[in-house]
Design a protein around this motif. Structure first.
Motif, PDB file in Angstrom:
ATOM      1  N   ASP A  89       0.938  -1.241  -0.088  1.00 17.57           N
ATOM      2  CA  ASP A  89       0.043   0.056   0.029  1.00 17.57           C
ATOM      3  C   ASP A  89       0.957   1.255   0.113  1.00 17.57           C
ATOM      4  O   ASP A  89       1.786   1.282   0.440  1.00 17.57           O
ATOM      5  N   GLY A  90       0.432   2.387  -0.541  1.00 19.45           N
ATOM      6  CA  GLY A  90       1.198   3.529  -0.804  1.00 19.45           C
ATOM      7  C   GLY A  90       1.043   4.172   0.755  1.00 19.45           C
ATOM      8  O   GLY A  90       0.046   4.088   1.540  1.00 19.45           O
ATOM      9  N   MET A  91       2.180   4.933   1.045  1.00 20.22           N
ATOM     10  CA  MET A  91       2.161   5.651   2.339  1.00 20.22           C
ATOM     11  C   MET A  91       1.258   6.820   2.099  1.00 20.22           C
ATOM     12  O   MET A  91       1.802   7.939   1.542  1.00 20.22           O
ATOM     13  N   ARG A  92       0.024   6.926   2.691  1.00 20.63           N
ATOM     14  CA  ARG A  92      -0.666   7.856   2.791  1.00 20.63           C
ATOM     15  C   ARG A  92      -0.270   9.290   3.592  1.00 20.63           C
ATOM     16  O   ARG A  92      -0.561  10.409   3.274  1.00 20.63           O
ATOM     17  N   LYS A  93       0.095   8.977   4.690  1.00 23.55           N
ATOM     18  CA  LYS A  93       0.786   9.997   5.661  1.00 23.55           C
ATOM     19  C   LYS A  93       1.851   9.483   6.249  1.00 23.55           C
ATOM     20  O   LYS A  93       2.011   8.461   6.544  1.00 23.55           O
ATOM     21  N   VAL A  94       2.915  10.587   6.870  1.00 21.49           N
ATOM     22  CA  VAL A  94       3.892  10.164   7.708  1.00 21.49           C
ATOM     23  C   VAL A  94       3.430  10.197   9.032  1.00 21.49           C
ATOM     24  O   VAL A  94       2.810  11.237   9.490  1.00 21.49           O
ATOM     25  N   PRO A  95       3.605   9.068   9.753  1.00 20.84           N
ATOM     26  CA  PRO A  95       3.463   9.022  11.145  1.00 20.84           C
ATOM     27  C   PRO A  95       4.070  10.166  12.084  1.00 20.84           C
ATOM     28  O   PRO A  95       5.510  10.167  11.705  1.00 20.84           O
ATOM     29  N   PRO A  96       3.633  10.769  12.932  1.00 18.26           N
ATOM     30  CA  PRO A  96       4.274  11.747  13.424  1.00 18.26           C
ATOM     31  C   PRO A  96       5.046  11.276  14.505  1.00 18.26           C
ATOM     32  O   PRO A  96       5.955  12.043  15.053  1.00 18.26           O
ATOM     33  N   THR A  97       5.105   9.933  14.858  1.00 17.58           N
ATOM     34  CA  THR A  97       5.896   9.624  15.729  1.00 17.58           C
ATOM     35  C   THR A  97       7.246   8.970  15.293  1.00 17.58           C
ATOM     36  O   THR A  97       8.159   8.493  16.093  1.00 17.58           O
ATOM     37  N   VAL A  98       7.454   8.818  14.174  1.00 14.79           N
ATOM     38  CA  VAL A  98       8.709   8.207  13.525  1.00 14.79           C
ATOM     39  C   VAL A  98       9.901   9.341  13.719  1.00 14.79           C
ATOM     40  O   VAL A  98       9.573  10.536  13.632  1.00 14.79           O
ATOM     41  N   PRO A  99      11.154   9.015  13.894  1.00 13.16           N
ATOM     42  CA  PRO A  99      12.435   9.696  13.699  1.00 13.16           C
ATOM     43  C   PRO A  99      12.453  10.758  12.568  1.00 13.16           C
ATOM     44  O   PRO A  99      12.169  10.132  11.246  1.00 13.16           O
ATOM     45  N   ASN A 100      12.660  12.014  12.520  1.00 15.44           N
ATOM     46  CA  ASN A 100      12.751  12.782  11.579  1.00 15.44           C
ATOM     47  C   ASN A 100      11.751  12.803  10.416  1.00 15.44           C
ATOM     48  O   ASN A 100      11.853  12.298   9.276  1.00 15.44           O
ATOM     49  N   PRO A 101      10.417  12.764  10.827  1.00 16.98           N
ATOM     50  CA  PRO A 101       9.330  12.668   9.880  1.00 16.98           C
ATOM     51  C   PRO A 101       9.377  13.543   8.352  1.00 16.98           C
ATOM     52  O   PRO A 101       8.896  13.004   7.239  1.00 16.98           O
ATOM     53  N   ASP A 102       9.935  14.545   8.529  1.00 15.51           N
ATOM     54  CA  ASP A 102      10.004  15.451   7.403  1.00 15.51           C
ATOM     55  C   ASP A 102      11.010  14.720   6.223  1.00 15.51           C
ATOM     56  O   ASP A 102      10.566  14.845   4.972  1.00 15.51           O
ATOM     57  N   ALA A 103      11.782  13.787   6.728  1.00 19.70           N
ATOM     58  CA  ALA A 103      12.654  13.203   5.627  1.00 19.70           C
ATOM     59  C   ALA A 103      11.846  12.167   4.827  1.00 19.70           C
ATOM     60  O   ALA A 103      12.296  11.705   3.750  1.00 19.70           O
ATOM     61  N   LEU A 104      10.610  11.838   5.457  1.00 23.23           N
ATOM     62  CA  LEU A 104       9.878  11.004   4.560  1.00 23.23           C
ATOM     63  C   LEU A 104       8.758  11.455   3.564  1.00 23.23           C
ATOM     64  O   LEU A 104       7.976  10.696   3.016  1.00 23.23           O
ATOM     65  N   GLN A 105       8.707  12.857   3.764  1.00 29.01           N
ATOM     66  CA  GLN A 105       7.516  13.567   2.921  1.00 29.01           C
ATOM     67  C   GLN A 105       7.695  13.172   1.556  1.00 29.01           C
ATOM     68  O   GLN A 105       6.549  13.013   0.603  1.00 29.01           O
ATOM     69  N   ASP A 106       8.933  12.880   0.796  1.00 29.76           N
ATOM     70  CA  ASP A 106       9.149  12.728  -0.608  1.00 29.76           C
ATOM     71  C   ASP A 106       8.652  11.398  -0.825  1.00 29.76           C
ATOM     72  O   ASP A 106       8.368  11.290  -2.278  1.00 29.76           O
TER      73      ASP A 106
END
Length: 532
Positions: A89-106
């Motif tokens: 499944d595609g990642m619909r949103k970045v979980p806020p609890t993961v380390p450095n969530p901004d790095a997963l936005q792309d």
């Protein structure tokens, strides 16, 4: 136990096991040759977040049905439980609890197994969550076979059914389109291609489908027309067609799911049949509610996690909660834990006296697959909680002093389960009971009765100090002597004035363990206002 006992059991896992057996008989009469293929039990998991109490519930309940089926067939028919992770499944949103969530936005909308692992322990985010799932299931000793949707799509395991879905494209669309709104119908496709340029899962309409070539044609995100084979992991199916395809491809014979899937279950079944499969026996369970009666949601955080429950109670009690009335909506909040713990041990104690028929209907059979432990604690969990409360115990060693008064031969090393229960009681008291204690002053009638009770307790002969029944009778008599019309009001007064709560265990048993002298002192302190 005899096969006849299992065939007549009213326990829901045996009912489902019999439904599976009936399904196999229907297959046989239709001339379907299963060969050596085992009966397949399946559960699904969405790895976008951590496994939770719903994950545990599906696996433990499905395991109960599998165990019932094995018993029913005397182990003559092979079975297996598979746990499928929808990690493509595609990642619909970045979980806020993961380390450095901004790095997963792309990486939004890319398959979870293509998203880097923010924790740095595995090859992808999906692989990390899959590992957490497997560790979670392994921790409970579940016997299962893990399958990754990504592996199933990319290894070719699904290719035959994807090609068939292409051949039956119009039939699948005829099932799906009436279930969609007008706007979505205009662009819907059961196939979700993976963009060859961005790697994202695309929700785009098909420009053409070619069953002979085994390809689909669509416009990529940049507007370029692309033709891809549906095999080899180039596409995945929308979740409803995927559900039915998975049943057909994996030969699933039994699956349970929450009530939120109930309306879609006929769609899953029809697509499974279109693709040449036989829809499995399906069992729909109700969803848990919070204390206010609202549906429990991970995003709301209004439920109890498995870790929460296991901090305050043994795993067997959680299994009991899952076993009880799965088709009835139940409130799942912290107040249910003590009651469920005591219910578990009550069922375990009753097992010793039950005949085969009663045992086959008992939750204990299903929690322990017919082989339960013999240990039953000499005191209830509710009683332990009240001992903690009365003694203001901060650790379980204090509790053991009272337990050994009641059961002199008991000790932590020889009774690890009881020692564990004492630890649970201390933890539960500290987190939930102590913060909510509310002592009240007694009425004149209650003060006179409590003063009388304290005096009688101080005069209890040592030989009768641990006789819970005699003490209970004495407490009853005090209530009668002081003209309580309803003796429940008398006991409620004891709990509210002396323990700061509106209910509690059988008070005679409490006194027998806590001690008549100590209980008398507790009453004196309460009457003097020293407990509030």
């Amino acid at each position: 136990m005899t096969n006849e006992t299992y065939m007549t059991s009213k326990a829901w896992p045996f009912e489902q096991a019999r439904a599976i057996l009936k399904r196999l008989d229907i297959e046989k009469r239709r001339g379907i040759d299963r060969g050596d293929r085992p009966v397949v039990f399946e559960t699904g998991y969405g790895p976008s977040g951590l496994p939770h109490i719903g994950t545990f519930g599906e696996v433990v309940r499905t395991t109960m049905v599998r165990n019932a089926f094995v018993a029913l067939t005397e182990g003559k028919i092979a079975t297996k439980l598979i746990c499928v992770s929808d990690d493509m499944d595609g990642m619909r949103k970045v979980p806020p609890t993961v380390p450095n969530p901004d790095a997963l936005q792309d990486y939004l909308q890319q398959p979870l197994t293509d998203v880097p692992d923010p924790f740095g322990t595995h090859g992808s985010y999906g692989a990390h969550m899959n590992a957490r799932l497997r560790a979670f299931l392994d921790g409970f000793g579940f016997e299962y076979e893990f399958k990754s949707a990504t592996d199933l799509y990319r290894s070719g395991a699904y290719d035959q059914f994807l090609l068939r879905a292409l051949e039956k494209f119009d039939d699948i669309m005829a099932v799906m389109l009436p279930t969609l709104g007008e706007e979505r119908r205009a662009t819907y496709s059961p196939f979700l291609p993976i963009s060859p340029t961005t790697g994202r899962v695309l929700y785009v309409p098909m420009k053409s489908v070619d069953a002979k070539a085994g390809t689909i044609t669509f416009d990529d995100e940049d507007g370029t027309e692309v033709t891809l084979p549906v095999t080899g992991g180039n596409v995945k199916l929308q979740w409803k067609p995927d559900f039915g395809m998975r049943w057909a491809a994996l030969g699933v014979d039994f699956e349970m799911f929450g009530k939120d899937h109930q309306d879609n279950a006929p769609i899953y079944s029809r697509i499974c049949k279109i693709l040449g499969g036989e829809a499995p026996v399906q069992y729909v369970y109700e969803l848990f509610l919070d204390e206010q009666g609202e549906k429990i949601s991970k995003s709301k955080g209004n439920g109890i996690s498995v870790e929460d429950w296991l901090k305050y109670a043994p795993a067997e009690s959680l299994s009991l909660f899952q076993f009880q009335k799965p088709r009835a909506a139940k409130k799942l909040y912290f107040d249910v834990i003590p009651k469920t713990v005591d219910e578990y041990f009550q069922h375990l104690d009753a097992w010793k006296r039950q005949d085969e028929k009663a045992r086959a209907n008992s939750p204990i059979w299903h929690i322990h697959n017919g082989n339960p432990p013999s240990f039953v604690p000499p005191v209830t969990f509710a009683l332990l909680l009240n001992l903690v409360s009365a003694a203001n115990a901060s650790d379980k060693d204090i509790l053991w002093g009272f337990i050994q008064r009641y059961e002199p031969t008991a000790n932590p090393s020889d009774n690890p389960a009881l020692d564990e229960l004492a630890g649970y009681a201390v933890a539960y008291y500290q987190d939930f009971v102590k913060p909510n204690k509310a002592y009240r002053a007694p009425t004149d009638q209650e003060r006179a009765a409590l003063t009388d009770l304290a005096g009688r307790l101080k005069a209890v002969p040592e030989a009768e100090a641990s006789d819970g029944e005699a003490l209970q009778t004495m407490i009853f008599q005090v209530g009668k002597d002081h003209a309580f019309e309803n003796l429940r009001d008398w006991f409620k007064a004891i709990y509210e004035v002396c323990l700061g709560q509106s209910q509690g265990p059988r008070f005679g048993s409490f006194v027998a363990i806590y001690g008549p002298e100590e209980t008398a002192q507790l009453i004196d302190n309460a009457l003097a206002g020293k407990l509030s």
